[in-house]
Design an enzyme around this catalytic site. Structure first.
Site, PDB file in Angstrom:
ATOM      1  N   LYS A  53      56.999  37.671  -3.730  1.00  0.00           N
ATOM      2  CA  LYS A  53      55.736  36.776  -2.628  1.00  0.00           C
ATOM      3  C   LYS A  53      54.743  36.637  -3.540  1.00  0.00           C
ATOM      4  CE  LYS A  53      57.683  39.630   1.177  1.00  0.00           C
ATOM      5  NZ  LYS A  53      57.562  40.596   2.046  1.00  0.00           N
ATOM      6  N   GLN A  96      54.740  46.239   3.013  1.00  0.00           N
ATOM      7  CA  GLN A  96      56.064  45.842   2.689  1.00  0.00           C
ATOM      8  C   GLN A  96      57.025  46.798   3.395  1.00  0.00           C
ATOM      9  OE1 GLN A  96      57.363  43.312   1.061  1.00  0.00           O
ATOM     10  NE2 GLN A  96      59.527  44.060   1.688  1.00  0.00           N
ATOM     11  N   ASP A 119      52.575  38.820   8.894  1.00  0.00           N
ATOM     12  CA  ASP A 119      53.813  38.850   9.222  1.00  0.00           C
ATOM     13  C   ASP A 119      54.010  38.983  10.582  1.00  0.00           C
ATOM     14  OD1 ASP A 119      55.391  39.289   7.232  1.00  0.00           O
ATOM     15  OD2 ASP A 119      55.130  41.451   6.693  1.00  0.00           O
TER      16      ASP A 119
END
Ligand code: NAD
Length: 285
Positions: A53, A96, A119
């Site tokens: 990422k 994460q 997200d």
């Protein structure tokens, strides 16, 4: 006949070009999209995903900071996230997953302000998606929708079967397909579903996010289907999915490979959302 490949590497490359252009425009206006990634503990797969990422964000001219803790209490983690949330130079914040057992991911997602929750897992953003007015579509479903777009796979009225009901893939995928303009008819299966083989065979489009290596074999599919494999598992020296690619590709019409299918699209989806967050911050001052 062997299935046509839905190539996530090709589609994500094209998508990233669009994102890169937006990043340049934002920079000309004095804003550099900035993503913060919180990582807790030592999960080798998570470390690889986070590295990807960061590398991808920087390649497109964005900034990305990884904040890594060996260990941290939930209270302290929330405090650190809130500090970043107050920083007007930070546009996107993600945590994460998976988190260590002592930290509840739902509770953590709740402390990211919705405009920085790139997200899309916070209760507010999931609620917006339920209402059919998403602010951010979670990255994996977003990437899968882009694959359909790119290959001209029309969703209207199609019967889509999703295997998996997680909050990060299965459920937001179902909700994204129900959006006005997508208009699919959706069935969601899970570990307690009876007769999975029968239901998956009824699909026109089958999306598999079960986290079970090669769950879907030739017995679960039929001719003419589109198969999207979200699963990713390390097997000795290679990656495999939730779909048994070798046998399924001989039957269906379209299929995503693993690797090189949904994975690169998920990263692009996250970067697109971060860019949107930066754009909105510029608009709203
Ligand atoms: P999860 O474990 O949170 O959820 C799995 C879901 O599958 C559950 O709802 C469960 O009920 C269902 N399930 C499990 N076994 C089943 C069975 N035998 N029959 C029917 N349903 C079954 O997993 P997740 O976070 O949704 O991820 C799923 C997979 O996708 C994992 O392999 C994960 O690594 C991968 N993933 C990949 C990407 C990517 O970018 N490629 C992104 C997210 C997740």
């Amino acid at each position: 006949m062997t299935a046509k490949i839905l190539d996530g590497k090709v589609v994500s490359k094209e998508w990233k070009k669009e994102i890169e252009k937006k990043v340049s425009e934002l920079k000309e206006n004095g804003v550099t999209p900035f993503l913060n990634v919180f990582l807790v503990g030592h999960n080798p797969a998570s470390e690889i995903y986070v590295r990807n990422k960061k590398r991808s964000a920087e390649k497109l001219g964005m900034k990305c900071e990884v904040i890594h803790y060996e260990n941290i209490s939930p209270e302290k983690l929330k405090e650190e996230i809130k500090k970043k949330a107050c920083d007007k130079n930070v546009h996107g914040i993600i945590v994460q997953l998976p988190l260590p057992e002592h930290i509840d991911p739902e509770e953590i997602a709740s402390c990211i302000p919705f405009k920085k929750d790139v997200d899309g897992f916070s209760p507010y953003n999931l609620g917006k998606l339920v209402r059919g007015e998403p602010y951010f579509i979670p990255a994996t479903p977003y990437g899968i929708l882009k694959i359909f777009d790119h290959y001209g796979i029309d969703l209207r009225g199609k019967h889509v079967v999703i295997v998996g009901r997680s909050t990060i893939v299965g459920k937001p995928m179902a909700l994204s397909l129900l959006l006005k303009g997508k208009d699919a008819t959706v069935t969601v299966c899970h570990s307690k579903t009876k007769d999975l083989e029968k239901i998956t065979k009824e699909a026109e489009i089958l999306i598999v996010a079960a986290g079970k290596k090669r769950l879907i074999t030739e017995n679960y599919v039929c001719k003419g289907q589109v198969v999207i494999d979200v699963g990713i598992h390390r097997e000795e020296d290679r990656w495999v999915g939730d779909v048994d690619f070798e046998s399924v590709k001989e039957i269906v019409e379209y299929i995503t490979p693993v690797p090189g299918g949904v994975g690169p699209m998920t990263v692009a989806g996250l970067l697109a959302n971060t860019c949107k967050a930066a754009e909105m911050s510029l608009k709203n001052g």
